[in-house]
Design a protein around this motif. Structure first.
Motif, PDB file in Angstrom:
ATOM      1  N   LEU A 157       0.823  -1.218   0.000  1.00 12.62           N
ATOM      2  CA  LEU A 157       0.000   0.000   0.000  1.00 12.62           C
ATOM      3  C   LEU A 157       0.856   1.266   0.000  1.00 12.62           C
ATOM      4  CD1 LEU A 157      -2.847  -1.052   2.446  1.00 12.62           C
ATOM      5  CD2 LEU A 157      -3.035  -0.607  -0.004  1.00 12.62           C
ATOM      6  N   ALA A 158       1.975   1.239   0.713  1.00 10.36           N
ATOM      7  CA  ALA A 158       2.859   2.409   0.706  1.00 10.36           C
ATOM      8  C   ALA A 158       3.408   2.665  -0.695  1.00 10.36           C
ATOM      9  CB  ALA A 158       4.006   2.202   1.695  1.00 10.36           C
ATOM     10  N   THR A 159       3.757   1.600  -1.407  1.00  7.68           N
ATOM     11  CA  THR A 159       4.261   1.741  -2.775  1.00  7.68           C
ATOM     12  C   THR A 159       3.148   2.169  -3.717  1.00  7.68           C
ATOM     13  OG1 THR A 159       5.853  -0.016  -2.301  1.00  7.68           O
ATOM     14  CG2 THR A 159       5.501   0.549  -4.613  1.00  7.68           C
ATOM     15  N   ALA A 160       1.962   1.595  -3.551  1.00 10.43           N
ATOM     16  CA  ALA A 160       0.825   1.960  -4.392  1.00 10.43           C
ATOM     17  C   ALA A 160       0.519   3.447  -4.293  1.00 10.43           C
ATOM     18  CB  ALA A 160      -0.396   1.142  -4.001  1.00 10.43           C
ATOM     19  N   ARG A 203       4.281   3.800   5.266  1.00  7.67           N
ATOM     20  CA  ARG A 203       3.296   4.849   5.010  1.00  7.67           C
ATOM     21  C   ARG A 203       3.891   6.233   5.220  1.00  7.67           C
ATOM     22  NH1 ARG A 203      -0.590   2.427   9.380  1.00  7.67           N
ATOM     23  NH2 ARG A 203       1.479   1.835  10.142  1.00  7.67           N
ATOM     24  N   ARG A 204       3.427   7.179   4.416  1.00  5.81           N
ATOM     25  CA  ARG A 204       3.974   8.527   4.487  1.00  5.81           C
ATOM     26  C   ARG A 204       3.745   9.163   5.850  1.00  5.81           C
ATOM     27  NH1 ARG A 204       3.624  11.196  -0.872  1.00  5.81           N
ATOM     28  NH2 ARG A 204       5.492   9.934  -1.045  1.00  5.81           N
ATOM     29  N   GLN A 205       2.620   8.850   6.499  1.00  7.68           N
ATOM     30  CA  GLN A 205       2.367   9.435   7.821  1.00  7.68           C
ATOM     31  C   GLN A 205       3.418   8.981   8.832  1.00  7.68           C
ATOM     32  OE1 GLN A 205      -0.973   6.177   9.334  1.00  7.68           O
ATOM     33  NE2 GLN A 205      -1.272   8.320   9.798  1.00  7.68           N
ATOM     34  N   ILE A 206       4.044   7.820   8.574  1.00 11.73           N
ATOM     35  CA  ILE A 206       5.126   7.349   9.434  1.00 11.73           C
ATOM     36  C   ILE A 206       6.462   7.884   8.945  1.00 11.73           C
ATOM     37  CG2 ILE A 206       6.264   5.332  10.407  1.00 11.73           C
ATOM     38  CD1 ILE A 206       3.316   5.745  11.248  1.00 11.73           C
ATOM     39  N   ALA A 207       6.698   7.815   7.650  1.00 16.62           N
ATOM     40  CA  ALA A 207       7.981   8.267   7.094  1.00 16.62           C
ATOM     41  C   ALA A 207       8.241   9.738   7.406  1.00 16.62           C
ATOM     42  CB  ALA A 207       8.012   8.037   5.588  1.00 16.62           C
ATOM     43  N   ASP A 208       7.181  10.536   7.472  1.00 16.33           N
ATOM     44  CA  ASP A 208       7.333  11.979   7.711  1.00 16.33           C
ATOM     45  C   ASP A 208       7.062  12.377   9.161  1.00 16.33           C
ATOM     46  OD1 ASP A 208       7.831  12.205   5.013  1.00 16.33           O
ATOM     47  OD2 ASP A 208       5.798  12.820   4.488  1.00 16.33           O
ATOM     48  N   ASP A 268      12.787   6.761   2.564  1.00 16.21           N
ATOM     49  CA  ASP A 268      12.327   6.988   1.197  1.00 16.21           C
ATOM     50  C   ASP A 268      12.196   5.694   0.414  1.00 16.21           C
ATOM     51  OD1 ASP A 268      15.010   6.365   0.960  1.00 16.21           O
ATOM     52  OD2 ASP A 268      15.421   7.895  -0.555  1.00 16.21           O
ATOM     53  N   ALA A 269      11.997   4.579   1.095  1.00 14.57           N
ATOM     54  CA  ALA A 269      11.981   3.289   0.417  1.00 14.57           C
ATOM     55  C   ALA A 269      10.863   3.188  -0.617  1.00 14.57           C
ATOM     56  CB  ALA A 269      11.856   2.157   1.445  1.00 14.57           C
ATOM     57  N   ALA A 270       9.693   3.746  -0.329  1.00 13.94           N
ATOM     58  CA  ALA A 270       8.586   3.666  -1.286  1.00 13.94           C
ATOM     59  C   ALA A 270       8.953   4.381  -2.586  1.00 13.94           C
ATOM     60  CB  ALA A 270       7.323   4.268  -0.680  1.00 13.94           C
ATOM     61  N   GLU A 271       9.591   5.527  -2.464  1.00 12.14           N
ATOM     62  CA  GLU A 271      10.016   6.248  -3.664  1.00 12.14           C
ATOM     63  C   GLU A 271      11.097   5.482  -4.421  1.00 12.14           C
ATOM     64  OE1 GLU A 271       7.938   8.946  -1.025  1.00 12.14           O
ATOM     65  OE2 GLU A 271       9.617   7.594  -0.673  1.00 12.14           O
ATOM     66  N   GLN A 272      12.028   4.867  -3.677  1.00 14.30           N
ATOM     67  CA  GLN A 272      13.084   4.083  -4.317  1.00 14.30           C
ATOM     68  C   GLN A 272      12.503   2.889  -5.068  1.00 14.30           C
ATOM     69  OE1 GLN A 272      16.483   4.660  -4.422  1.00 14.30           O
ATOM     70  NE2 GLN A 272      15.996   6.636  -3.513  1.00 14.30           N
ATOM     71  N   LEU A 273      11.551   2.203  -4.455  1.00 17.99           N
ATOM     72  CA  LEU A 273      10.950   1.052  -5.119  1.00 17.99           C
ATOM     73  C   LEU A 273      10.116   1.492  -6.321  1.00 17.99           C
ATOM     74  CD1 LEU A 273      10.480  -1.965  -5.251  1.00 17.99           C
ATOM     75  CD2 LEU A 273       8.602  -1.689  -3.607  1.00 17.99           C
TER      76      LEU A 273
END
Length: 359
Positions: free
Chosen positions: A18-21, A159-164, A342-347
């Motif tokens: 879901l984070a990647t989606a 999830r972005r709410q966690i990453a940020d 930034d793993a979601a962006e990297q993937l």
């Protein structure tokens, strides 16, 4: 670009999917998810607003049993169903996050000559992704030492709410939200969405010692009936929830977390710099202990075996830790430098590069 994301069964597969989606959707890509009727994806993916296609599950037994006998027929049936999804959706790339649904996704994608991307969440690869890694050169892992063919270290999408998350900025809000006192040492306890009996019963049995030390607790129990508390008038708050939706506020409220060490949990708590006591699940292939090793080795957490996690251990190890701001600050700095936010962006970038193979 059209992307088919395959993964489910547990939060360990569904959460990074879901984070990647979300990142791919923000880039304008069309997302379809593939799962089975038996996993958490049936609820979580539609709630996140993404279309979900379901195919029959294919258990991959680790020892001889009836499922092993039925495996060839079950796999053929599910690959056929997955081919039907691919022919309707017409994706440019197929991405697998492990679990039962990834094997038919990989095999169907190969049959249709589609690019494949594999993402492995755990430090110890699963059977599905070991197979997937043999079918593609686009392989991503969550931990830098994961032994998987052709792997690139991207980290685990969260999830972005966690990453940020800025824990310091939201601490007061988090404690108010859960009915906690503003200035007490605070432990977050979680055994995952289903709870963990050992963690639940041990923390409940240690509650008198924690209260005597002035420590308050926010406990996501999964099964609240396992948390039997002996409370006294004037004790610090011990808040028991079945499940916590606002985990970002729970992380912000806490000074320390006591938890299992699934890949998603390890990544999230390290990313936000939350010191941790990891109690790995004692079954499986030992992957949970391996997941925790980078954070523990850097000084961002403690690791204790399930059987050794007792009320006496909590009193001797956890109480002195959570009441020491200096130790907690050191662990927080150590943890926050271990994982990528930034793993979601990297993937997503890797997925885009793989899709170019078809164009």
């Amino acid at each position: 670009m059209r992307v088919l994301l395959a993964g489910g069964g547990t939060a360990g597969h569904t959460s990074p999917l879901l984070a990647t989606a979300a990142v791919l959707a923000e880039a304008g890509d069309d997302i379809t998810c593939l799962g089975t009727p038996k996993g958490l994806e049936v609820t979580l993916i539609p709630e996140a607003g993404f279309p979900l296609e379901l195919v029959p599950p294919v258990p991959l037994p680790r020892r001889p049993n009836a499922d092993l006998v039925r495996l060839p027929a079950n796999l053929r049936r599910t690959v056929k169903a997955t081919l039907g999804v691919i022919d309707r959706v017409r994706p440019d790339v197929v991405v697998g996050f492990g679990g039962y649904v990834s094997v038919p996704a990989y095999l169907a994608a190969r049959r249709r000559k589609l690019p494949i991307v594999v993402h492995e969440g755990n430090a110890l690869p699963g059977v599905a992704n070991k197979l997937g890694a043999r079918l593609t050169t686009h392989v991503a892992v969550s931990f830098p030492d994961t032994d998987l063919r052709g792997a690139t270290y991207t980290g685990l999408p969260i999830r972005r709410q966690i990453a940020d998350l800025d824990r310091d900025a939201l601490r007061d809000e988090g404690r108010r939200y859960f009915g906690l006192d503003a200035d007490r040492p605070t432990i977050l306890v979680t055994g995952g969405s289903q709870g963990a009996r050992r963690i639940n019963t041990t923390m409940a049995a240690a509650s008198r010692d924690l209260a005597a030390a002035g420590v308050q607790v926010l406990h996501a129990a999964g099964r609240p009936e396992e948390v039997e508390l002996d409370r006294r008038a004037g004790d610090p708050p011990y808040v028991v929830e079945r499940y916590i939706d606002r985990i970002d506020l729970a992380y912000a409220a806490a000074d320390l977390v006591v938890c299992r060490s699934g890949a998603n949990t390890v990544t999230e708590v390290a990313a936000v710099g939350l010191p941790a006591v990891f109690v790995p699940l004692p079954i499986g292939n030992g992957e949970q202990a391996l997941n925790a090793h980078p954070v523990v080795g850097a000084g961002g957490g403690l690791l204790v075996e399930d059987a050794a996690f007792t009320p006496a251990w909590v009193d001797s190890a956890v109480v002195p830790l959570v009441t020491s701001p200096e130790r907690l600050a050191h662990m927080s700095r150590a943890a926050s430098g271990i994982v990528r936010r930034d793993a979601a962006e990297q993937l997503a970038q890797l997925i885009h590069r793989a899709a170019q193979e078809r164009r």
